[in-house]
Motif scaffolding. Structure first.
Motif, PDB file in Angstrom:
ATOM      1  N   PHE A  52      -1.534  20.617  -6.958  1.00 18.03           N
ATOM      2  CA  PHE A  52       0.439  20.310  -6.302  1.00 18.03           C
ATOM      3  C   PHE A  52      -0.081  20.756  -5.104  1.00 18.03           C
ATOM      4  O   PHE A  52      -0.950  21.609  -5.001  1.00 18.03           O
ATOM      5  N   GLN A  53       0.103  20.186  -3.852  1.00 13.43           N
ATOM      6  CA  GLN A  53      -0.092  20.424  -2.509  1.00 13.43           C
ATOM      7  C   GLN A  53       1.376  21.795  -2.172  1.00 13.43           C
ATOM      8  O   GLN A  53       2.147  21.122  -3.498  1.00 13.43           O
ATOM      9  N   HIS A  54       1.271  22.686  -1.821  1.00 10.62           N
ATOM     10  CA  HIS A  54       2.133  23.494  -1.532  1.00 10.62           C
ATOM     11  C   HIS A  54       3.684  22.869  -1.142  1.00 10.62           C
ATOM     12  O   HIS A  54       5.188  23.384  -1.874  1.00 10.62           O
ATOM     13  N   ARG A  80      11.307  23.028  -5.656  1.00 11.40           N
ATOM     14  CA  ARG A  80      11.973  24.420  -4.669  1.00 11.40           C
ATOM     15  C   ARG A  80      12.470  25.942  -6.255  1.00 11.40           C
ATOM     16  O   ARG A  80      12.083  26.934  -5.470  1.00 11.40           O
ATOM     17  N   PHE A  81      12.975  24.792  -7.084  1.00  9.37           N
ATOM     18  CA  PHE A  81      13.824  26.012  -7.960  1.00  9.37           C
ATOM     19  C   PHE A  81      13.262  25.792  -9.490  1.00  9.37           C
ATOM     20  O   PHE A  81      13.090  24.013 -10.263  1.00  9.37           O
ATOM     21  N   ILE A  82      12.112  26.295 -10.096  1.00 12.02           N
ATOM     22  CA  ILE A  82      11.249  25.908 -11.862  1.00 12.02           C
ATOM     23  C   ILE A  82      12.615  26.123 -12.529  1.00 12.02           C
ATOM     24  O   ILE A  82      12.483  27.318 -12.379  1.00 12.02           O
TER      25      ILE A  82
END
Length: 437
Positions: A392-394, A399-401
């Motif tokens: 994955f790209q950043h 946002r929240f895992i």
């Protein structure tokens, strides 16, 4: 003038059609030219299917398989069991090179077998018994046997169950008279096409058994086949009589009391089916169009991303006569491989198109969509398409895992605790005690 031009065009079309339908140039090596008559039905079946047969004796001094680096023939038939030395430029090494170059070979031996055929068999993982030996079966021999029990009746249950190799299930037994064979157990490419019964053995018919026979029971091969890694095919028969007119038209009945009599042997059907397989009329597959892309798209990306949903499809066709038709197999598998397979799934079929959908693993690197189909009687089908899978790209991470919620709570609780502690510490005022005088 117009009629002449039309005739020329028609002739050209006939030549083109015959070249497309024609099965190829075939060199037939015989012990003697009389075998053209004794095996005429088999040779006629080849001619009727478009083969260009060139008959020569096996010791002809003009023999050659290659000229100026190019093979002169597509197929080779050796019906010369007693030859002790091939003529011209043909020898065991030349025939082996012919097979390595993609040529197909049909070999038929007999009890009078010479060293060249035994050496050729050894090169292909087949070991013939000694000269003058024969397969003997005291329980499964034909009523027309001469008393040595070497004219044996091979049951249909002893024939391999592979429609592409031996055709439809035989209803009549097969007559066999010849030398026995054994297969190299370490050679996975050798195929047991027809073996003897459990009561058979290979030895000298006129001698008492003084040592353990070369082959005993079902280990005695009557017909064997080899498909090389380059898809070249070789068939070995221990009996040249198996292909003869006499055996094609002979009735079959075991000598045991009460045995059923068959008006015709199964030799002709088996021989024709074997010739179709060895000369690659049957069991030939090819890969057509291969596609892969993300779900909902139609073109492949430059690189996939881990956990992408992808769709893969491949078209597989098989040769039927002179046409390519959709392959009807239901056991074709796809592997998504980096070093080891990360995904293995069976492809669904719609016509000749095989397809599947799956999610890429959460592992990045260089992968391959690999279809490696290797089944008895079919040519080896292999297709590998290389793709890249990146992480994955950043900007693609969540946002929240969810799995990190405990860490979020601990961080914010620490912030809140420090804030409360600061308020309490800053606004708390201790009462001063007055000193007593």
């Amino acid at each position: 003038m117009a009629a002449a031009v039309g005739a020329i065009v028609m002739l050209a079309l006939m030549v083109i059609c015959s070249s497309v339908h024609g099965a190829g140039r075939t060199l037939v090596l015989l012990d003697n030219m009389a075998m053209k008559e004794t095996h005429s039905i088999f040779f006629k079946s080849l001619s009727d299917r478009g083969y260009d047969l060139n008959f020569k004796t096996a010791d002809d001094p003009s023999l050659k398989l290659i000229n100026y680096g190019e093979f002169l023939y597509d197929h080779l038939v050796i019906f010369a069991p007693s030859v002790y030395e091939f003529g011209g430029n043909v020898d065991v090494a030349a025939i082996t090179n012919f097979i390595d170059g993609g040529g197909n070979v049909l070999v038929a031996a007999s009890s009078d077998i010479g060293e060249p055929l035994r050496d050729l068999g050894a090169e292909c993982g087949i070991e013939f018994d000694e000269d003058k030996t024969a397969v003997i079966d005291h329980l499964n021999y034909d009523v027309a046997d001469d008393g040595q029990h070497t004219l044996i009746v091979a049951n249909t249950a002893d024939i391999i169950e592979a429609k592409t190799v031996v055709g439809e299930k035989a209803t009549s037994p097969v007559l066999f008279r010849g030398v026995g064979m054994t297969a190299d157990p370490d050679n996975p490419l050798v195929l047991d096409v027809m073996h003897a019964s459990s009561t058979a053995y290979s030895f000298y018919p006129d001698e008492n058994i003084s040592e353990y026979p070369h082959a005993v029971g079902k280990n005695t091969l009557l017909l064997a086949a080899l498909q090389a890694r380059n898809n070249a095919r070789v068939v070995f028969s221990g009996s040249v009589d198996l292909f003869s007119d006499e055996f094609f038209q002979a009735p079959v009945q075991k000598a045991s009391p009460g045995s059923k009599k068959f008006p015709l042997s199964g030799n002709q059907n088996l021989a024709v089916a074997l010739s179709k397989w060895v000369f690659r009329e049957q069991g030939v597959l090819r890969v057509g169009q291969v596609k892969h892309h993300k779900m909902g798209e139609s073109t492949p990306p430059v690189a996939y991303t881990v956990e992408d949903d992808v769709e893969f499809s491949i078209v597989i066709e098989k040769l039927a006569g002179d046409k390519w038709v959709p392959f009807d197999g239901d056991d074709v598998q796809l592997e998504f491989v980096r070093i080891d397979p990360f995904v293995r799934t069976t492809l669904k079929r719609k016509g000749g198109k095989f397809f599947t959908q799956f999610k890429l693993p959460d592992v990045y690197g260089v992968f391959q969509f690999k279809v490696d189909y290797n089944r008895v009687g079919y040519t080896h089908l292999y297709s590998a398409t290389q793709v890249s899978v990146r992480p994955f790209q950043h900007t693609q991470f969540e946002r929240f895992i969810p799995c990190a919620y405990p860490y979020y709570v601990s961080a914010f609780s620490m912030i809140a605790g420090v804030f409360v502690f600061s308020l309490v510490y800053l606004h708390h005022k201790e009462e001063r005690k007055e000193k007593a005088e």
